[in-house]
Design a protein around this motif. Structure first.
Motif, PDB file in Angstrom:
ATOM      1  N   ALA A   4     -42.413  51.197 -39.882  1.00  0.00           N
ATOM      2  CA  ALA A   4     -42.941  52.571 -39.922  1.00  0.00           C
ATOM      3  C   ALA A   4     -43.008  53.231 -38.549  1.00  0.00           C
ATOM      4  N   HIS A   5     -42.494  52.555 -37.536  1.00  0.00           N
ATOM      5  CA  HIS A   5     -42.477  53.131 -36.191  1.00  0.00           C
ATOM      6  C   HIS A   5     -41.164  53.872 -35.937  1.00  0.00           C
ATOM      7  N   MET A   6     -41.275  54.977 -35.213  1.00  0.00           N
ATOM      8  CA  MET A   6     -40.112  55.674 -34.672  1.00  0.00           C
ATOM      9  C   MET A   6     -40.122  55.444 -33.164  1.00  0.00           C
ATOM     10  N   ARG A   7     -38.991  54.960 -32.661  1.00  0.00           N
ATOM     11  CA  ARG A   7     -38.887  54.698 -31.229  1.00  0.00           C
ATOM     12  C   ARG A   7     -37.810  55.591 -30.620  1.00  0.00           C
ATOM     13  N   ILE A   8     -38.112  56.122 -29.446  1.00  0.00           N
ATOM     14  CA  ILE A   8     -37.180  56.974 -28.713  1.00  0.00           C
ATOM     15  C   ILE A   8     -36.771  56.208 -27.459  1.00  0.00           C
ATOM     16  N   TRP A   9     -35.460  55.955 -27.354  1.00  0.00           N
ATOM     17  CA  TRP A   9     -34.919  55.162 -26.248  1.00  0.00           C
ATOM     18  C   TRP A   9     -34.113  56.083 -25.333  1.00  0.00           C
ATOM     19  N   ASN A  10     -34.379  56.019 -24.030  1.00  0.00           N
ATOM     20  CA  ASN A  10     -33.673  56.850 -23.058  1.00  0.00           C
ATOM     21  C   ASN A  10     -32.318  56.209 -22.750  1.00  0.00           C
ATOM     22  N   LEU A  11     -31.237  56.922 -23.029  1.00  0.00           N
ATOM     23  CA  LEU A  11     -29.902  56.387 -22.803  1.00  0.00           C
ATOM     24  C   LEU A  11     -29.380  56.659 -21.393  1.00  0.00           C
ATOM     25  N   ASP A  12     -30.109  57.458 -20.627  1.00  0.00           N
ATOM     26  CA  ASP A  12     -29.711  57.723 -19.242  1.00  0.00           C
ATOM     27  C   ASP A  12     -30.371  56.714 -18.314  1.00  0.00           C
ATOM     28  N   GLY A  13     -29.891  55.500 -18.329  1.00  0.00           N
ATOM     29  CA  GLY A  13     -30.488  54.435 -17.535  1.00  0.00           C
ATOM     30  C   GLY A  13     -31.014  53.346 -18.451  1.00  0.00           C
ATOM     31  N   PHE A  14     -31.607  52.344 -17.867  1.00  0.00           N
ATOM     32  CA  PHE A  14     -32.025  51.188 -18.647  1.00  0.00           C
ATOM     33  C   PHE A  14     -33.537  51.148 -18.834  1.00  0.00           C
ATOM     34  N   ILE A  15     -34.122  52.315 -19.025  1.00  0.00           N
ATOM     35  CA  ILE A  15     -35.531  52.395 -19.381  1.00  0.00           C
ATOM     36  C   ILE A  15     -35.642  51.965 -20.838  1.00  0.00           C
ATOM     37  N   GLU A  16     -36.653  51.154 -21.121  1.00  0.00           N
ATOM     38  CA  GLU A  16     -36.838  50.745 -22.521  1.00  0.00           C
ATOM     39  C   GLU A  16     -37.479  51.902 -23.306  1.00  0.00           C
ATOM     40  N   THR A  17     -38.325  51.599 -24.247  1.00  0.00           N
ATOM     41  CA  THR A  17     -38.841  52.641 -25.135  1.00  0.00           C
ATOM     42  C   THR A  17     -39.469  53.791 -24.357  1.00  0.00           C
ATOM     43  N   GLN A  18     -38.931  54.994 -24.568  1.00  0.00           N
ATOM     44  CA  GLN A  18     -39.509  56.200 -23.979  1.00  0.00           C
ATOM     45  C   GLN A  18     -40.789  56.571 -24.725  1.00  0.00           C
ATOM     46  N   LYS A  19     -40.730  56.471 -26.055  1.00  0.00           N
ATOM     47  CA  LYS A  19     -41.898  56.735 -26.889  1.00  0.00           C
ATOM     48  C   LYS A  19     -41.892  55.783 -28.072  1.00  0.00           C
ATOM     49  N   ASP A  20     -43.073  55.446 -28.547  1.00  0.00           N
ATOM     50  CA  ASP A  20     -43.241  54.641 -29.753  1.00  0.00           C
ATOM     51  C   ASP A  20     -44.269  55.359 -30.614  1.00  0.00           C
ATOM     52  N   ILE A  21     -43.815  55.907 -31.752  1.00  0.00           N
ATOM     53  CA  ILE A  21     -44.665  56.742 -32.597  1.00  0.00           C
ATOM     54  C   ILE A  21     -44.802  56.106 -33.970  1.00  0.00           C
ATOM     55  N   VAL A  22     -46.025  55.934 -34.427  1.00  0.00           N
ATOM     56  CA  VAL A  22     -46.239  55.514 -35.811  1.00  0.00           C
ATOM     57  C   VAL A  22     -46.017  56.763 -36.670  1.00  0.00           C
ATOM     58  N   ALA A  23     -44.806  56.908 -37.147  1.00  0.00           N
ATOM     59  CA  ALA A  23     -44.372  58.191 -37.715  1.00  0.00           C
ATOM     60  C   ALA A  23     -44.654  58.325 -39.203  1.00  0.00           C
ATOM     61  N   HIS A  24     -44.723  57.221 -39.921  1.00  0.00           N
ATOM     62  CA  HIS A  24     -44.958  57.240 -41.368  1.00  0.00           C
ATOM     63  C   HIS A  24     -45.884  56.102 -41.749  1.00  0.00           C
ATOM     64  N   MET A  25     -46.257  56.074 -43.031  1.00  0.00           N
ATOM     65  CA  MET A  25     -47.112  54.993 -43.520  1.00  0.00           C
ATOM     66  C   MET A  25     -46.301  53.755 -43.879  1.00  0.00           C
ATOM     67  N   TYR A  26     -45.054  53.982 -44.324  1.00  0.00           N
ATOM     68  CA  TYR A  26     -44.187  52.875 -44.727  1.00  0.00           C
ATOM     69  C   TYR A  26     -42.814  53.055 -44.079  1.00  0.00           C
ATOM     70  N   THR A  27     -41.843  52.311 -44.567  1.00  0.00           N
ATOM     71  CA  THR A  27     -40.494  52.283 -44.005  1.00  0.00           C
ATOM     72  C   THR A  27     -39.933  53.675 -43.720  1.00  0.00           C
ATOM     73  N   ILE A  28     -39.349  53.849 -42.528  1.00  0.00           N
ATOM     74  CA  ILE A  28     -38.597  55.060 -42.199  1.00  0.00           C
ATOM     75  C   ILE A  28     -37.153  54.823 -42.620  1.00  0.00           C
ATOM     76  N   ASN A  29     -36.650  55.644 -43.536  1.00  0.00           N
ATOM     77  CA  ASN A  29     -35.317  55.437 -44.105  1.00  0.00           C
ATOM     78  C   ASN A  29     -34.218  56.226 -43.424  1.00  0.00           C
ATOM     79  N   ASP A  30     -34.550  57.370 -42.821  1.00  0.00           N
ATOM     80  CA  ASP A  30     -33.499  58.192 -42.214  1.00  0.00           C
ATOM     81  C   ASP A  30     -34.086  59.101 -41.154  1.00  0.00           C
ATOM     82  N   ILE A  31     -33.262  59.462 -40.165  1.00  0.00           N
ATOM     83  CA  ILE A  31     -33.605  60.389 -39.092  1.00  0.00           C
ATOM     84  C   ILE A  31     -32.385  61.279 -38.876  1.00  0.00           C
ATOM     85  N   VAL A  32     -32.561  62.597 -39.020  1.00  0.00           N
ATOM     86  CA  VAL A  32     -31.428  63.524 -38.937  1.00  0.00           C
ATOM     87  C   VAL A  32     -31.802  64.724 -38.070  1.00  0.00           C
TER      88      VAL A  32
END
Length: 303
Positions: free
Chosen positions: A204-232
């Motif tokens: 149920a977490h949404m993670r934002i990863w910075n692709l400009d360099g090797f920084i790990e998780t930029q953000k970690d958001i508990v975005a839903h109560m259950y499985t996240i199925n799609d992001i568009v």
């Protein structure tokens, strides 16, 4: 504070089982759905009661990929590989047996298809040759999601082993592994500006990863109560939507990854079961498909 208003403008019924895929062509109001009943159906937002059956395939469809210039559609089947449909005639042009497991994700980059399978492979198919040209074993578990970074020419995979891996498109050599999710990674997409990779999973977490360099998780958001199925994302990248097993759709602003709106059954006569896939058409139309056998079109004002 930015306020959005949501209107359900159409409901699309006709499938007999749950829907697992939806894609659209060129923002012209036309889109395609498929799922457990094997029906591939063409719809138009303006004519919700006039779905056109394009094809019936023998097994569950988890993935569709539009070939826009060719007016063709690639259909990924459970246990039976991929099929190429001509959308003008509705006829199957070609098929290719890739695996006896499910095809969970298909993405196009230039003249190749990148396909994630239930037995843990990332398979590359040349569209003009309609043949496998490269493959790499990603995981001992399913590859559930695939995303393309067109700027760095990297293909990303999300798997049921909780890992996200990046591979150079030309060689399929592994270039990066991202750790963070605690369960299967079902959703994966690169922002239109190719700055971030956004992932979602069964945790149920949404993670934002910075692709400009090797920084790990930029953000970690508990975005839903259950499985996240799609992001568009919307085509301009300013907004994006997520959907979940928790029966909700959420609208987010990319600039600060702020949640702007929740679309659900109680407030908007939304789906009553898991929402599995999304499409964003034009400026303000979102299409959702669900385990409830239906698709819905939502107009979001105030973006």
């Amino acid at each position: 504070m930015q306020r959005l208003e949501v209107e359900k403008i159409s409901n699309f019924g006709g499938h007999t089982e749950g829907l697992y895929s939806v894609v659209h062509f060129n923002d012209n109001g036309k889109f395609y759905t498929a799922g457990a009943d094997g029906f591939v159906v063409e719809w138009n937002i303006a004519q919700a009661d006039q779905g056109r059956l394009v094809a019936k395939v023998p097994n569950t469809v988890y993935a569709l990929c539009p070939l826009i210039e060719e007016n063709q559609l690639v259909v990924g089947q459970n246990t039976d590989g991929i099929h190429l449909l001509d959308l003008t005639s509705g006829k199957e042009i070609k098929s290719l047996k890739l695996t006896d497991q499910a095809v969970f994700s298909i993405k196009r980059f230039k003249n190749e298809l990148f396909i994630g399978t239930g037995d843990g492979w990332l398979i590359v198919v040349a569209i003009d040759q309609w043949a496998v040209t490269k493959k790499v074993k990603v995981s001992e578990k399913s590859v559930r999601s695939v995303a393309i970074d067109p700027k760095k020419e990297i293909v990303w995979t999300g798997s049921s082993d909780h890992l996200i891996k990046g591979y150079a498109i030309d060689t399929l050599s592994e270039v990066r592994e991202l750790l963070g999710h605690e369960n299967s990674v079902f959703a994966l997409t690169v922002t239109p500006d190719a700055q971030f990779l956004v992932s979602g999973g069964r945790d149920a977490h949404m993670r934002i990863w910075n692709l400009d360099g090797f920084i790990e998780t930029q953000k970690d958001i508990v975005a839903h109560m259950y499985t996240i199925n799609d992001i568009v994302f919307r085509a301009d990248g300013k907004y994006f939507v997520t959907c979940s097993k928790d029966k909700s759709i959420k609208v987010w602003r990319t600039e600060d990854f702020r949640l702007l709106k929740v679309i659900d059954k109680a407030r908007h006569a939304g789906h009553g079961t898991s929402i599995n896939r999304l499409a964003w058409i034009g400026e303000d139309i979102i299409i959702s498909v669900s385990d409830d056998h239906s698709a819905a079109a939502w107009k979001v004002a105030g973006l």
